[in-house]
Design an enzyme around this catalytic site. Structure first.
Site, PDB file in Angstrom:
ATOM      1  CB  SER A 131      -0.871  -0.330   1.439  1.00 15.21           C
ATOM      2  OG  SER A 131      -1.302  -0.882   1.031  1.00 15.21           O
ATOM      3  CD  GLU A 180      -3.742   3.451  -6.330  1.00 17.00           C
ATOM      4  OE1 GLU A 180      -3.334   4.874  -5.807  1.00 17.00           O
ATOM      5  OE2 GLU A 180      -2.693   2.524  -4.771  1.00 17.00           O
ATOM      6  CG  ASN A 233      -3.811   3.673   0.814  1.00 22.18           C
ATOM      7  OD1 ASN A 233      -4.856   3.250   1.172  1.00 22.18           O
ATOM      8  ND2 ASN A 233      -2.817   2.619  -0.500  1.00 22.18           N
TER       9      ASN A 233
END
Length: 296
Positions: free
Chosen positions: A129, A162, A201
Site C-alpha cells: 500500500s 493501481e 492512499n
C-alpha cells in the site's frame, strides 16, 4: 524469451501469490476465477491450509449471494494450489507478493523470488500500500521486471488496481501487468508514480487519520463521525468503519510510511491509533476496533 511463456504478449497463465491473508486470498481467488493456474505460498503448511479455507469461504459466499454459480466456484478452487514453500513458484510467469506490510519482510521475499523464479522475464509485483517499489526492485537483479500491483479490499468486489512503476520498471513490464489486470482479471487500472501511498492512499489516509483524531479528542463519537460522512456526504461507509475494514495495523503502517517519506504532520499516526494497534484492537479481523464486530 521462452516461447512457452510469452509473458509480454499478454498470455500469463501461471500466477503465484505470496501471502494468503485477506488480500492474498482475494488476489488468488480472482486469478483462479479468471481461469489461471494459481499457486498460493504461505509461511508454512498450516498457514497454507488457512489460506485455502479463506478462499473457499469467499467462493461459497459468492455462490450464496448469486454472484457465482456452483460449478465455476468449484472450478476456481480446483485451479488453486496452496503451499508452504516459495520454491513451488519457480515456474510462475507473474508473482504477486501480498505479505505483511513490513519493508524488511517484503525485501526478503523479493530477494528470494529473484533466485527462485526461473524465467528472467517473469513479472514480480507487490501489493504494498505504501512501501516504495524501488526498494523492493533493488533487492533483485531484475528491477526492470518489478512493479506494484495494488489491489483493493475486498479484491473480488473492488474494480480498481493501481499500477505503480519505479524508475527501473520497463515499459514492457507495465504492458504485461496492465493487460493482466484489465484483459485477464477484468479490473480497471490506473497508473501511479512510485511515491508512498500512490494515488488512493495518499488521498485516503489523511482523511482516515483526521477522523481518528476527531474521535480521539472527544469532538465526536465514532458512531457520529461515521454517520456524518455516510448521511451528510453520501459515503457508502464512514471513515472509522473503513479503517476497521482495512485493518488499523495496516492504516498505521501506511501512515508511518507516508510520514517517513513526506514528513507532513497530517500523515503522522495519532497516538490513539498506535495504542489500539499495540492492544491488538485491529478492527474487523480481531472483532474490535472503533466498532465491535461478530467475528463469525
Amino acid at each position: 524469451m521462452s516461447a512457452s511463456l510469452q509473458t509480454v504478449s499478454g498470455s500469463v497463465q501461471r500466477v503465484g501469490v505470496v501471502g494468503g491473508g485477506q488480500m492474498g486470498a482475494g488476489i488468488a481467488e480472482v486469478c483462479a476465477r479468471a481461469g489461471l493456474d494459481t499457486v498460493v505460498c504461505e509461511a508454512d503448511a498450516a498457514a497454507a491450509r488457512g489460506a485455502r479455507e479463506r478462499v473457499a469461504a469467499s467462493l461459497e459466499r459468492a455462490v450464496r449471494r448469486g454472484r457465482l454459480d456452483r460449478v465455476r466456484a468449484e472450478d476456481a478452487l480446483a485451479r488453486l494450489v496452496f503451499t508452504g514453500s516459495l520454491d513451488d513458484l519457480a515456474d510462475r510467469q507473474l508473482v504477486v507478493e501480498a505479505a505483511v506490510e513490513n519493508a524488511d519482510v517484503k525485501t526478503g521475499i523479493f530477494a528470494a523470488l529473484d533466485k527462485i523464479v526461473e524465467d528472467p522475464e517473469a513479472v514480480l509485483a507487490t501489493n504494498t500500500s505504501a512501501i516504495p517499489v524501488m526498494r523492493l526492485g533493488m533487492a533483485t537483479q531484475r528491477a526492470d521486471r518489478v512493479l506494484g500491483l495494488h489491489f483493493f479490499n475486498p479484491v473480488p468486489v473492488m474494480p480498481l488496481v493501481e499500477i505503480v512503476t519505479s524508475l527501473h520498471t520497463s515499459a514492457e513490464t507495465v504492458r504485461t501487468a496492465e493487460d493482466f489486470a484489465t484483459a485477464t482479471l477484468g479490473k480497471t487500472a490506473i497508473r501511479s508514480q512510485d511515491r508512498s501511498g500512490f494515488v488512493v492512499n495518499a488521498l485516503l489516509i489523511p482523511y482516515l487519520l483526521a477522523a481518528i483524531r476527531m474521535a480521539e479528542s472527544g469532538f465526536a463519537t465514532a458512531a457520529d463521525v461515521d454517520a456524518g460522512m455516510e448521511l451528510g456526504c453520501a459515503h457508502p461507509m464512514g471513515p472509522l468503519k473503513l479503517a476497521d475494514l482495512i485493518g488499523l495495523d495496516t492504516v498505521a503502517a501506511i501512515a508511518e510510511s507516508l510520514y517517513g517519506e513526506f514528513k507532513e504532520p497530517l500523515y503522522a499516526p495519532p497516538p490513539l491509533l498506535q495504542r489500539m494497534v499495540e492492544a491488538g484492537l485491529l478492527g474487523r479481523k480481531t472483532g474490535r476496533g472503533f466498532h465491535t464486530y461478530d467475528r463469525g
